[in-house]
Design an enzyme around this catalytic site. Structure first.
Site, PDB file in Angstrom:
ATOM      1  N   GLU A   1      -4.393  21.265 -51.826  1.00  0.00           N
ATOM      2  CA  GLU A   1      -5.278  20.572 -52.805  1.00  0.00           C
ATOM      3  C   GLU A   1      -5.283  19.508 -53.301  1.00  0.00           C
ATOM      4  OE1 GLU A   1      -5.869  22.836 -56.435  1.00  0.00           O
ATOM      5  OE2 GLU A   1      -5.813  24.832 -55.438  1.00  0.00           O
TER       6      GLU A   1
ATOM      7  N   HIS B   1       1.506  24.229 -59.786  1.00  0.00           N
ATOM      8  CA  HIS B   1       2.426  25.195 -58.819  1.00  0.00           C
ATOM      9  C   HIS B   1       3.905  24.161 -58.885  1.00  0.00           C
ATOM     10  CE1 HIS B   1      -0.369  27.714 -56.689  1.00  0.00           C
ATOM     11  NE2 HIS B   1      -1.159  27.092 -57.772  1.00  0.00           N
TER      12      HIS B   1
END
Length: 409
Positions: A49, A272
């Site tokens: 990402e 995360h």
């Protein structure tokens, strides 16, 4: 062998959640990630990402002294978001874009535009050939009604097949990424069983971090707390997996995760948690050869379970293809009727009544729009059916081979 030296390899894996214009405090967090990586001095960094090439370029410039070798994998409309930084030379790279990756009309999710893929970098460290894979699979969004499960299973299968067919010349295989699957999910069991990859968390001698190795936790200020209500401790969806193929052994000495805020700051690296593994690689006396990660009877059950889910997705895709095709045909018939009415009006039939031009045009544009959208959706569903059917066929061949092997002995 006892006298052989041991190679110690430190790996960092993180889904950076760096979506331009959308992710909170993105630029600050990317700078923080770069500063931490430069200070810590890992051997290998696997990131997901990193959607902006500008962010990648800034990281590359900042990390050039510590990680002189790097690669950014480009695919899709937005990009794959995958990149690798390494202390060691990268000899070769390869990208495989998954054949199914969500739906273009699900704009609120956006996975289809991202070009989800698996990237491979080949490296040689102390005479050992490493195949290093980095990937990011389709998100789940709703566990109770997971509309993307067939697509994610296709991705897991293609990932497993890609690793099996590209790692034959390697000594050690490493995989890091956001797999968007819980450890007990059929997709992760299929991936590990068919490739023989070991889970660093399960094999680690020492562990430090979030309980149960969770990488999406409620304590993180960037996570959506409502999605984690069924999981008060969080979920583990980010992994470092590994295996040795030839005459080497790989052991996980230590595994760590971050636990919310980054050291010395008030924010985490991402929504995360990062996963950090320390691996020991040593040559052994006899070549190990390639092995499956699950005994064949159990693996056959896993493949059968995955094939059943893919089959359910295939039947749903066929129904939706039929519905979109029928809608396209009805829209085409409406356009033909309007064309006939217009020709009749031009020919002078029904001249005693005025021709409703405005209503006719509005209806024609509506029918044309429905025809274009329905045709596009029908074509997309046709491709989806082909990919699901192809994966189901591959799984059936593997399942048949697994079921026949015991009887051959």
């Amino acid at each position: 062998m006892e006298g052989e030296p041991t190679l110690r390899l430190r790996i960092f894996n993180l889904n950076c959640w760096a979506i331009r214009y959308l992710s909170k405090r993105r630029q600050q967090r990317v700078r923080l990630i770069g500063d931490t990586l430069r200070q810590e001095g890992f051997d290998l960094v696997l990131l997901q990402e990193v959607w902006s090439e500008q962010d990648y370029s800034e990281l590359k410039a900042k990390l050039a002294g510590s990680y002189p070798f790097s690669h950014y994998f480009r695919s899709g409309v937005i990009g794959s978001g995958l990149c690798v930084f390494s202390r060691f030379p990268i000899l070769d790279t390869l990208l495989y874009q998954y054949s199914l990756n969500g739906y273009p009309y699900m704009l609120q999710h956006g996975d289809w535009f991202c070009g989800k893929s698996v990237g491979l970098v080949v490296m040689k460290i102390s005479g050992i050939i490493f195949n290093v894979y980095v990937t990011h699979l389709h998100a789940e969004y709703c566990r109770d009604k997971d509309a993307y499960l067939p697509h994610r299973l296709v991705q897991a299968w293609e990932l497993a097949q890609f690793i099996r067919h590209t790692s034959k010349a390697a000594d050690v295989v490493l995989l890091g990424g956001d797999l968007n699957m819980h450890p007990e999910d059929v997709g992760i069991r299929l991936l590990r069983g068919w490739t023989g990859l070991q889970d660093a968390f399960a094999e680690a001698t020492r562990f430090e971090g979030c309980k149960n190795g969770c990488t999406l936790v409620p304590d993180n200020c960037f996570t959506d707390k409502s999605e984690l209500l069924p999981f008060p401790l969080g979920i583990r969806i980010d992994y470092i997996l590994y295996k040795a193929i030839s005459s080497f052994t790989v052991k996980c000495e230590e595994l760590k995760t971050t636990t919310g805020r980054a050291p010395g700051t008030d924010i985490p690296f991402s929504d995360h948690e990062a996963v950090m593994a320390t691996l020991h690689i040593q040559r052994q006396g006899q070549p190990a050869g390639a092995t499956l990660g699950t005994p064949e009877p159990a693996l056959a059950d896993v493949v059968a379970e995955a094939r059943a889910e893919v089959g359910a997705g295939l039947r749903a895709a066929r129904r939706q293809r039929y519905s979109s095709g029928r809608m396209a045909v009805l829209a085409l018939l409406l356009l033909l009727l309007q064309a006939a009415a217009a020709l009749a009006s031009l020919a002078g039939l029904g001249a005693e009544q005025p021709f409703p031009k405005l209503s006719f045009c509005l209806l024609a544009f509506l029918a044309l729009g429905v025809l274009v959208l329905a045709t596009g959706l029908h074509l997309f569903r046709t491709m989806e059916v082909k990919m699901l059917h192809g994966t189901e066929d591959q799984m059936w061949m593997v399942l048949r081979a697994l079921q026949e092997r015991p009887s051959e002995g």
